[in-house]
Write a protein that holds these residues in place. Structure first.
Motif, PDB file in Angstrom:
ATOM      1  N   LEU A  10     -21.821  48.760  47.979  1.00 48.94           N
ATOM      2  CA  LEU A  10     -22.595  47.529  48.079  1.00 48.94           C
ATOM      3  C   LEU A  10     -21.866  46.473  48.899  1.00 48.94           C
ATOM      4  CD1 LEU A  10     -23.992  47.321  44.469  1.00 48.94           C
ATOM      5  CD2 LEU A  10     -25.284  47.711  46.555  1.00 48.94           C
ATOM      6  N   ALA A  11     -20.546  46.426  48.795  1.00 45.68           N
ATOM      7  CA  ALA A  11     -19.780  45.438  49.549  1.00 45.68           C
ATOM      8  C   ALA A  11     -19.871  45.686  51.044  1.00 45.68           C
ATOM      9  CB  ALA A  11     -18.316  45.461  49.099  1.00 45.68           C
ATOM     10  N   LEU A  60     -13.691  44.085  44.373  1.00 44.10           N
ATOM     11  CA  LEU A  60     -13.299  45.476  44.144  1.00 44.10           C
ATOM     12  C   LEU A  60     -13.053  46.207  45.451  1.00 44.10           C
ATOM     13  CD1 LEU A  60     -15.525  46.813  41.243  1.00 44.10           C
ATOM     14  CD2 LEU A  60     -13.058  46.675  41.290  1.00 44.10           C
ATOM     15  N   ALA A  61     -13.902  45.969  46.437  1.00 45.04           N
ATOM     16  CA  ALA A  61     -13.759  46.663  47.721  1.00 45.04           C
ATOM     17  C   ALA A  61     -12.469  46.274  48.409  1.00 45.04           C
ATOM     18  CB  ALA A  61     -14.952  46.358  48.616  1.00 45.04           C
ATOM     19  N   GLY A  63     -30.598  47.267  41.999  1.00 49.26           N
ATOM     20  CA  GLY A  63     -30.439  47.496  40.558  1.00 49.26           C
ATOM     21  C   GLY A  63     -28.993  47.792  40.200  1.00 49.26           C
ATOM     22  N   VAL A  64     -28.307  48.521  41.059  1.00 47.69           N
ATOM     23  CA  VAL A  64     -26.888  48.806  40.833  1.00 47.69           C
ATOM     24  C   VAL A  64     -26.088  47.511  40.915  1.00 47.69           C
ATOM     25  CG1 VAL A  64     -24.876  50.034  41.733  1.00 47.69           C
ATOM     26  CG2 VAL A  64     -27.095  51.169  41.670  1.00 47.69           C
ATOM     27  N   ALA A  65     -26.418  46.670  41.908  1.00 44.57           N
ATOM     28  CA  ALA A  65     -25.719  45.389  42.058  1.00 44.57           C
ATOM     29  C   ALA A  65     -25.928  44.511  40.824  1.00 44.57           C
ATOM     30  CB  ALA A  65     -26.198  44.678  43.309  1.00 44.57           C
ATOM     31  N   LEU A 122     -24.915  57.055  53.715  1.00 40.15           N
ATOM     32  CA  LEU A 122     -25.376  55.682  53.532  1.00 40.15           C
ATOM     33  C   LEU A 122     -24.525  54.706  54.336  1.00 40.15           C
ATOM     34  CD1 LEU A 122     -26.169  55.685  49.698  1.00 40.15           C
ATOM     35  CD2 LEU A 122     -27.794  55.743  51.590  1.00 40.15           C
ATOM     36  N   VAL A 123     -23.221  54.898  54.314  1.00 41.26           N
ATOM     37  CA  VAL A 123     -22.327  54.017  55.074  1.00 41.26           C
ATOM     38  C   VAL A 123     -22.614  54.157  56.564  1.00 41.26           C
ATOM     39  CG1 VAL A 123     -19.911  53.638  55.708  1.00 41.26           C
ATOM     40  CG2 VAL A 123     -20.529  53.928  53.312  1.00 41.26           C
TER      41      VAL A 123
END
Length: 158
Positions: A148-149, A91-92, A76-78, A19-20
Motif C-alpha cells: 500500500l505504501a 512500516l515500508a 479495505g486492507v488499508a 501489482l508493484v
C-alpha cells in the motif's frame, strides 16, 4: 471482495510483484513475463487470480492483453491496518527489499495481535497456535502495508 480474500491473494510473492509492476501503468502479459523473469503460464495463472479478486482489470487490444491495477480492493486492507494505528509508510521505510527472509520473519513475529492490542509485549510462552496465527497476521499486515505504501494515490479516502 472481503479483506481476508485480498490478504490471501496478495500473500503470494509473484502476485505482489505483478501489482508493484502495474503501479507504473498498463502492461501486456509479455512485458510482465520479461520484467518478472517468469514463464508466461505462471504470469497468466497469477493474473487470473488477481483478476478474479478484482485487483487488476484486463483489456484486449488486438492479440495482446493489457492489465491495469485496481486499488479499490486494497482500500479495505488499508482500513484494517489503520485499526491498528499502523502507518503504511512507516512500516515500508523500516523494511528494505534486500533484507533476508529470516530477519523479516523475526521482526514480523514481534507484530503479534496480542502485542498490538495489549499495548505492550507479553511474557514469552511456548509456540502455540495463537502465536503462529499472530506471526502470520503480522507478516501479512507488513506485506500489505509495504504494498500500500508503494501504490499511487488514486483518490483514496482517509
Amino acid at each position: 471482495m472481503v479483506t481476508d480474500d485480498v490478504f490471501a491473494v496478495i500473500a503470494e510473492a509473484t502476485r505482489r510483484d505483478i501489482l508493484v509492476s502495474l503501479r507504473s501503468g498498463d502492461k501486456a502479459v509479455g512485458e510482465l513475463v520479461a520484467e518478472l523473469d517468469a514463464s508466461q503460464p505462471t504470469i497468466s495463472k497469477h493474473l487470473k487470480v488477481l483478476r478474479e479478486a478484482d485487483l487488476v482489470s484486463m483489456r484486449a487490444q488486438g492479440q495482446k492483453r493489457y492489465y491495469t491495477l485496481n486499488t479499490a480492493p486494497l482500500e479495505g486492507v488499508a482500513e484494517w491496518l489503520g485499526a491498528f494505528s499502523v502507518a503504511a509508510g512507516e512500516l515500508a521505510r523500516q523494511l528494505t527489499p534486500a533484507e533476508p527472509a529470516d530477519v523479516l520473519a523475526r521482526d514480523n513475529a514481534e507484530l503479534s495481535p496480542a502485542v498490538v492490542l495489549s499495548g505492550g509485549p507479553q511474557p514469552a510462552t511456548d509456540d502455540t497456535v495463537p502465536q503462529q496465527i499472530g506471526r502470520t497476521v503480522g507478516r501479512a499486515a507488513t506485506k500489505a502495508a509495504d504494498l500500500l505504501a508503494n501504490l499511487p494515490k488514486f483518490g483514496r479516502k482517509k
